[in-house]
Design an enzyme around this catalytic site. Structure first.
Site, PDB file in Angstrom:
ATOM      1  N   ALA A 116       0.831  -1.206   0.000  1.00  0.00           N
ATOM      2  CA  ALA A 116       0.000   0.000   0.000  1.00  0.00           C
ATOM      3  C   ALA A 116       0.865   1.256   0.000  1.00  0.00           C
ATOM      4  O   ALA A 116       1.228   1.781   1.060  1.00  0.00           O
ATOM      5  CB  ALA A 116      -0.938  -0.020   1.201  1.00  0.00           C
ATOM      6  N   GLU A 119      -1.646   6.788  -3.232  1.00  0.00           N
ATOM      7  CA  GLU A 119      -2.734   7.523  -2.572  1.00  0.00           C
ATOM      8  C   GLU A 119      -3.463   8.350  -3.627  1.00  0.00           C
ATOM      9  O   GLU A 119      -2.909   8.582  -4.714  1.00  0.00           O
ATOM     10  CB  GLU A 119      -2.142   8.463  -1.504  1.00  0.00           C
ATOM     11  CG  GLU A 119      -1.400   7.706  -0.417  1.00  0.00           C
ATOM     12  CD  GLU A 119      -0.807   8.617   0.650  1.00  0.00           C
ATOM     13  OE1 GLU A 119      -0.979   9.868   0.570  1.00  0.00           O
ATOM     14  OE2 GLU A 119      -0.159   8.067   1.559  1.00  0.00           O
ATOM     15  N   SER A 124       2.407   8.587  -9.311  1.00  0.00           N
ATOM     16  CA  SER A 124       3.766   8.601  -9.874  1.00  0.00           C
ATOM     17  C   SER A 124       4.726   9.296  -8.910  1.00  0.00           C
ATOM     18  O   SER A 124       5.863   8.873  -8.738  1.00  0.00           O
ATOM     19  CB  SER A 124       3.784   9.351 -11.208  1.00  0.00           C
ATOM     20  OG  SER A 124       2.851   8.779 -12.088  1.00  0.00           O
ATOM     21  N   ARG A 232      10.147  -4.550 -11.074  1.00  0.00           N
ATOM     22  CA  ARG A 232       9.934  -3.820 -12.338  1.00  0.00           C
ATOM     23  C   ARG A 232      10.191  -4.682 -13.586  1.00  0.00           C
ATOM     24  O   ARG A 232       9.321  -4.756 -14.452  1.00  0.00           O
ATOM     25  CB  ARG A 232      10.770  -2.551 -12.343  1.00  0.00           C
ATOM     26  CG  ARG A 232      10.375  -1.583 -13.404  1.00  0.00           C
ATOM     27  CD  ARG A 232      10.901  -0.200 -13.108  1.00  0.00           C
ATOM     28  NE  ARG A 232      10.149   0.477 -12.076  1.00  0.00           N
ATOM     29  CZ  ARG A 232      10.689   1.284 -11.152  1.00  0.00           C
ATOM     30  NH1 ARG A 232      11.979   1.518 -11.133  1.00  0.00           N
ATOM     31  NH2 ARG A 232       9.920   1.874 -10.263  1.00  0.00           N
ATOM     32  N   ARG A 257      -8.003 -20.216 -40.357  1.00  0.00           N
ATOM     33  CA  ARG A 257      -9.193 -19.482 -40.794  1.00  0.00           C
ATOM     34  C   ARG A 257      -9.086 -19.216 -42.302  1.00  0.00           C
ATOM     35  O   ARG A 257      -8.095 -18.625 -42.766  1.00  0.00           O
ATOM     36  CB  ARG A 257      -9.270 -18.150 -40.040  1.00  0.00           C
ATOM     37  CG  ARG A 257     -10.216 -17.132 -40.596  1.00  0.00           C
ATOM     38  CD  ARG A 257     -11.643 -17.453 -40.258  1.00  0.00           C
ATOM     39  NE  ARG A 257     -12.554 -16.398 -40.683  1.00  0.00           N
ATOM     40  CZ  ARG A 257     -13.867 -16.564 -40.765  1.00  0.00           C
ATOM     41  NH1 ARG A 257     -14.425 -17.725 -40.448  1.00  0.00           N
ATOM     42  NH2 ARG A 257     -14.631 -15.572 -41.142  1.00  0.00           N
ATOM     43  N   GLN A 326      -7.229  -7.676 -33.896  1.00  0.00           N
ATOM     44  CA  GLN A 326      -7.552  -7.293 -35.275  1.00  0.00           C
ATOM     45  C   GLN A 326      -7.563  -8.514 -36.201  1.00  0.00           C
ATOM     46  O   GLN A 326      -8.463  -8.683 -37.015  1.00  0.00           O
ATOM     47  CB  GLN A 326      -6.520  -6.257 -35.758  1.00  0.00           C
ATOM     48  CG  GLN A 326      -6.884  -5.556 -37.031  1.00  0.00           C
ATOM     49  CD  GLN A 326      -8.106  -4.647 -36.866  1.00  0.00           C
ATOM     50  OE1 GLN A 326      -8.475  -4.298 -35.749  1.00  0.00           O
ATOM     51  NE2 GLN A 326      -8.731  -4.310 -37.971  1.00  0.00           N
ATOM     52  N   GLU A 353       3.408   0.543 -11.203  1.00  0.00           N
ATOM     53  CA  GLU A 353       4.849   0.387 -10.930  1.00  0.00           C
ATOM     54  C   GLU A 353       5.705   1.282 -11.843  1.00  0.00           C
ATOM     55  O   GLU A 353       6.734   0.867 -12.358  1.00  0.00           O
ATOM     56  CB  GLU A 353       5.261  -1.091 -11.008  1.00  0.00           C
ATOM     57  CG  GLU A 353       4.613  -1.885  -9.874  1.00  0.00           C
ATOM     58  CD  GLU A 353       5.100  -3.305  -9.758  1.00  0.00           C
ATOM     59  OE1 GLU A 353       6.302  -3.537  -9.896  1.00  0.00           O
ATOM     60  OE2 GLU A 353       4.247  -4.174  -9.528  1.00  0.00           O
ATOM     61  N   GLY A 354       5.212   2.501 -12.016  1.00  0.00           N
ATOM     62  CA  GLY A 354       5.910   3.478 -12.858  1.00  0.00           C
ATOM     63  C   GLY A 354       5.324   3.472 -14.265  1.00  0.00           C
ATOM     64  O   GLY A 354       5.568   2.539 -15.032  1.00  0.00           O
TER      65      GLY A 354
HETATM   66  C1  LIG Z   1      -4.413  -2.346 -11.833  1.00  0.00           C
HETATM   67  C2  LIG Z   1      -3.632  -1.467 -10.901  1.00  0.00           C
HETATM   68  C3  LIG Z   1      -3.059  -2.029  -9.763  1.00  0.00           C
HETATM   69  C4  LIG Z   1      -2.344  -1.221  -8.852  1.00  0.00           C
HETATM   70  N1  LIG Z   1      -1.850  -1.790  -7.701  1.00  0.00           N
HETATM   71  C5  LIG Z   1      -1.195  -1.009  -6.793  1.00  0.00           C
HETATM   72  C6  LIG Z   1      -0.739  -1.572  -5.552  1.00  0.00           C
HETATM   73  O1  LIG Z   1      -0.896  -2.771  -5.298  1.00  0.00           O
HETATM   74  N2  LIG Z   1      -0.137  -0.759  -4.644  1.00  0.00           N
HETATM   75  C7  LIG Z   1       0.055   0.573  -4.888  1.00  0.00           C
HETATM   76  O2  LIG Z   1       0.601   1.238  -4.020  1.00  0.00           O
HETATM   77  N3  LIG Z   1      -0.381   1.143  -6.054  1.00  0.00           N
HETATM   78  C8  LIG Z   1      -0.999   0.377  -7.015  1.00  0.00           C
HETATM   79  N4  LIG Z   1      -1.460   0.944  -8.191  1.00  0.00           N
HETATM   80  C9  LIG Z   1      -1.317   2.378  -8.409  1.00  0.00           C
HETATM   81  C10 LIG Z   1      -0.230   2.711  -9.395  1.00  0.00           C
HETATM   82  O3  LIG Z   1       1.024   2.474  -8.842  1.00  0.00           O
HETATM   83  C11 LIG Z   1      -0.447   4.187  -9.823  1.00  0.00           C
HETATM   84  O4  LIG Z   1      -1.629   4.207 -10.619  1.00  0.00           O
HETATM   85  C12 LIG Z   1       0.740   4.718 -10.612  1.00  0.00           C
HETATM   86  O5  LIG Z   1       1.840   4.937  -9.763  1.00  0.00           O
HETATM   87  C13 LIG Z   1       0.397   6.043 -11.334  1.00  0.00           C
HETATM   88  O6  LIG Z   1      -0.165   6.931 -10.421  1.00  0.00           O
HETATM   89  P1  LIG Z   1      -1.559   7.665 -10.796  1.00  0.00           P
HETATM   90  O7  LIG Z   1      -2.514   6.633 -11.290  1.00  0.00           O
HETATM   91  O8  LIG Z   1      -1.944   8.492  -9.632  1.00  0.00           O
HETATM   92  O9  LIG Z   1      -1.218   8.586 -12.016  1.00  0.00           O
HETATM   93  P2  LIG Z   1      -0.539  10.044 -11.973  1.00  0.00           P
HETATM   94  O10 LIG Z   1       0.651  10.033 -11.101  1.00  0.00           O
HETATM   95  O11 LIG Z   1      -1.592  11.050 -11.716  1.00  0.00           O
HETATM   96  O12 LIG Z   1      -0.044  10.152 -13.468  1.00  0.00           O
HETATM   97  C14 LIG Z   1      -0.999  10.206 -14.551  1.00  0.00           C
HETATM   98  C15 LIG Z   1      -0.216  10.206 -15.845  1.00  0.00           C
HETATM   99  O13 LIG Z   1       0.565  11.399 -15.928  1.00  0.00           O
HETATM  100  C16 LIG Z   1       1.763  11.132 -16.627  1.00  0.00           C
HETATM  101  N5  LIG Z   1       2.912  11.392 -15.751  1.00  0.00           N
HETATM  102  C17 LIG Z   1       2.991  11.294 -14.402  1.00  0.00           C
HETATM  103  N6  LIG Z   1       4.224  11.606 -13.972  1.00  0.00           N
HETATM  104  C18 LIG Z   1       4.962  11.892 -15.050  1.00  0.00           C
HETATM  105  C19 LIG Z   1       6.317  12.268 -15.261  1.00  0.00           C
HETATM  106  N7  LIG Z   1       7.187  12.395 -14.229  1.00  0.00           N
HETATM  107  N8  LIG Z   1       6.721  12.506 -16.532  1.00  0.00           N
HETATM  108  C20 LIG Z   1       5.864  12.371 -17.582  1.00  0.00           C
HETATM  109  N9  LIG Z   1       4.564  12.003 -17.440  1.00  0.00           N
HETATM  110  C21 LIG Z   1       4.121  11.754 -16.197  1.00  0.00           C
HETATM  111  C22 LIG Z   1       1.709   9.628 -17.029  1.00  0.00           C
HETATM  112  O14 LIG Z   1       1.132   9.516 -18.306  1.00  0.00           O
HETATM  113  C23 LIG Z   1       0.770   9.058 -15.993  1.00  0.00           C
HETATM  114  O15 LIG Z   1       0.166   7.844 -16.416  1.00  0.00           O
HETATM  115  C24 LIG Z   1      -2.161   0.159  -9.121  1.00  0.00           C
HETATM  116  C25 LIG Z   1      -2.708   0.703 -10.303  1.00  0.00           C
HETATM  117  C26 LIG Z   1      -3.415  -0.099 -11.186  1.00  0.00           C
HETATM  118  C27 LIG Z   1      -4.000   0.541 -12.426  1.00  0.00           C
END
Ligand SMILES: Cc1cc2nc3c(=O)[nH]c(=O)nc-3n(C[C@H](O)[C@H](O)[C@H](O)COP(=O)(O)OP(=O)(O)OC[C@H]3O[C@@H](n4cnc5c(N)ncnc54)[C@H](O)[C@@H]3O)c2cc1C
Length: 375
Positions: A116, A119, A124, A232, A257, A326, A353-354
């Site tokens: 966890a 938030e 990111s 990663r 097919r 497709q 995971e990034g």
């Molecule tokens: C199926 C699923 C499972 C998950 N499981 C876990 C879990 O077990 N534990 C946990 O802690 N989290 C988990 N997550 C959360 C995940 O780690 C976050 O969604 C991820 O870190 C991105 O954060 P965000 O969704 O808030 O996107 P944001 O940080 O708001 O970013 C949105 C978008 O902005 C762009 N962006 C952001 N930063 C940059 C940058 N520095 N440079 C350029 N572009 C950027 C990217 O396109 C990014 O996709 C999970 C997410 C999913 C979808």
């Protein structure tokens, strides 16, 4: 092992895992409820010794496990990977008491783990996390939220990253092991596109003590990053498993097919697309194995190589699955078809995971840091 082929024992192990995924795990996965933890599936992963193997694995073994399971059963792969993600902070930084209490249960597939970190206001930019750990006479009280936590709210314990020192960024974060039955901890499931158990957690003054700390106070961000560094390249391996499943299905489909008087594979416009899918999948696979082997050997440049592997493999898998859809036509979009399932599964790894953009930032940063200054 040469650069880069698997040795016969590794190849045989991958085949064995694929057969287990197809024959033992897929039937259990099919009985599970999408979006919920599948405990019989986890117990089977325990009985087969795969969770034990997971916790003792280096990065390359972890990749082979994830790729081979994903080729036959993505649900089994994800259940296994989430146990690893939630438990690795305990393996890495837990006390003997933590390990004794939780590791045998995780290995047996009886205890469900979750990691966890994210938030609503810190994805990111994980170092901006705000789950507040307020000092109390016996430790801290946790107040705030976690979001997008795989296995929540059904996990049995959470490795939770909380802010113990305000304004200190990554240096003010502590990792805690929080059992799910702590007072004040509640959660809600989230209904996502991918068939993945996931939810949000609410902490309302949840008590934690120094006995719950993983590692040292204010040093928890390192625990999170060490976990993500190991995992990663293996996200890339998961993606490759899906790409290979999509490719196998496409070779079979296009060879059988018929349209316009012959199999689809007689049309060069089709067979060249299949060749492109295979080539990109193979390139991604090699990049993932090389990054994982570099991690295991403690070579330099691991963050860049792991970022390249995760980026290229997840983007490639998206391309391969989309092309497979497709080339299958309408049947691929029918609910329950392998490709309909993979099409939903393949999207999320480009974000978690990034995100891909964050991986590019890691790669670029290292390139410029190592630049030879021009004369
Ligand atoms: C199926 C699923 C499972 C998950 N499981 C876990 C879990 O077990 N534990 C946990 O802690 N989290 C988990 N997550 C959360 C995940 O780690 C976050 O969604 C991820 O870190 C991105 O954060 P965000 O969704 O808030 O996107 P944001 O940080 O708001 O970013 C949105 C978008 O902005 C762009 N962006 C952001 N930063 C940059 C940058 N520095 N440079 C350029 N572009 C950027 C990217 O396109 C990014 O996709 C999970 C997410 C999913 C979808």
């Amino acid at each position: 092992m040469t650069a880069f082929s698997l040795d016969p024992a590794q190849t045989a192990w991958c085949e064995e895992l694929r057969t287990l995924a197809d024959e033992r795990l897929r039937p259990l996965a099919e009985k599970g409820e999408p979006g919920h933890v599948n405990r019989p599936l986890l117990a089977a992963l325990g009985e087969l010794g795969l969770l034990d193997r997971l916790l003792g694995s280096g990065a390359l073994d972890l990749c082979l496990l994830r790729e081979s399971l994903a080729r036959g059963c993505t649900e089994a792969e994800t259940a296994l990977a989430l146990q690893g993600l939630g438990t690795y902070p305990v393996v890495q930084a837990g006390t003997p008491a933590h390990r004794e209490r939780w590791l045998p249960e995780v290995r047996a597939g009886r205890a469900v783990a979750a990691f966890a970190l994210s938030e609503p206001g810190a994805g990111s930019d994980a170092a901006a996390l705000a789950l507040d750990a307020v000092h109390a006479p016996d430790g801290w009280r946790l107040t705030g939220e976690k979001c997008w936590i795989s296995n929540a709210p059904e996990a049995d314990f959470y490795t939770v990253f909380a802010r113990t020192t305000r304004g200190a960024g990554a240096r003010g974060v502590t990792a805690f092991l929080v059992p799910a039955d702590r007072p004040g901890l509640t959660g809600t499931p989230l209904d996502m596109l991918s068939p993945h158990p996931i939810g949000a957690l609410r902490f309302d003054g949840v008590p934690v003590t120094p006995d719950d700390v993983l590692g040292e106070p204010d040093r928890g961000f390192r625990v999170a990053m060490n976990t993500l560094n190991l995992f990663r390249p293996s996200v890339g391996a998961f993606a490759i498993g899906m790409a290979r499943a999509a490719l196998d299905a496409t070779v079979e489909h296009t060879a059988t097919r018929t349209a316009f008087g012959g199999p689809l594979s007689d049309l060069q416009a089709v067979s060249h697309q299949v060749a492109e899918m295979a080539t990109r999948t193979e390139a991604a696979r090699l990049l993932v194995y090389a990054a994982a082997a570099a991690y295991d050997a403690g070579e330099p440049g691991v963050p860049r190589r792991a970022a390249m592997a995760k980026l290229y493999a997840t983007e490639t898998a998206q391309y391969v699955v989309d092309t497979a859809v497709q080339l299958h036509g309408a049947r691929a979009l029918r609910r329950g078809h392998l490709l309909e399932h993979l099409y939903r599964e393949v999207r999320a790894p480009r974000i978690y995971e990034g995100a891909s953009e964050v991986q590019r930032t890691i790669i670029a940063k290292e390139l410029y840091a190592n630049r030879e200054p021009s004369a």
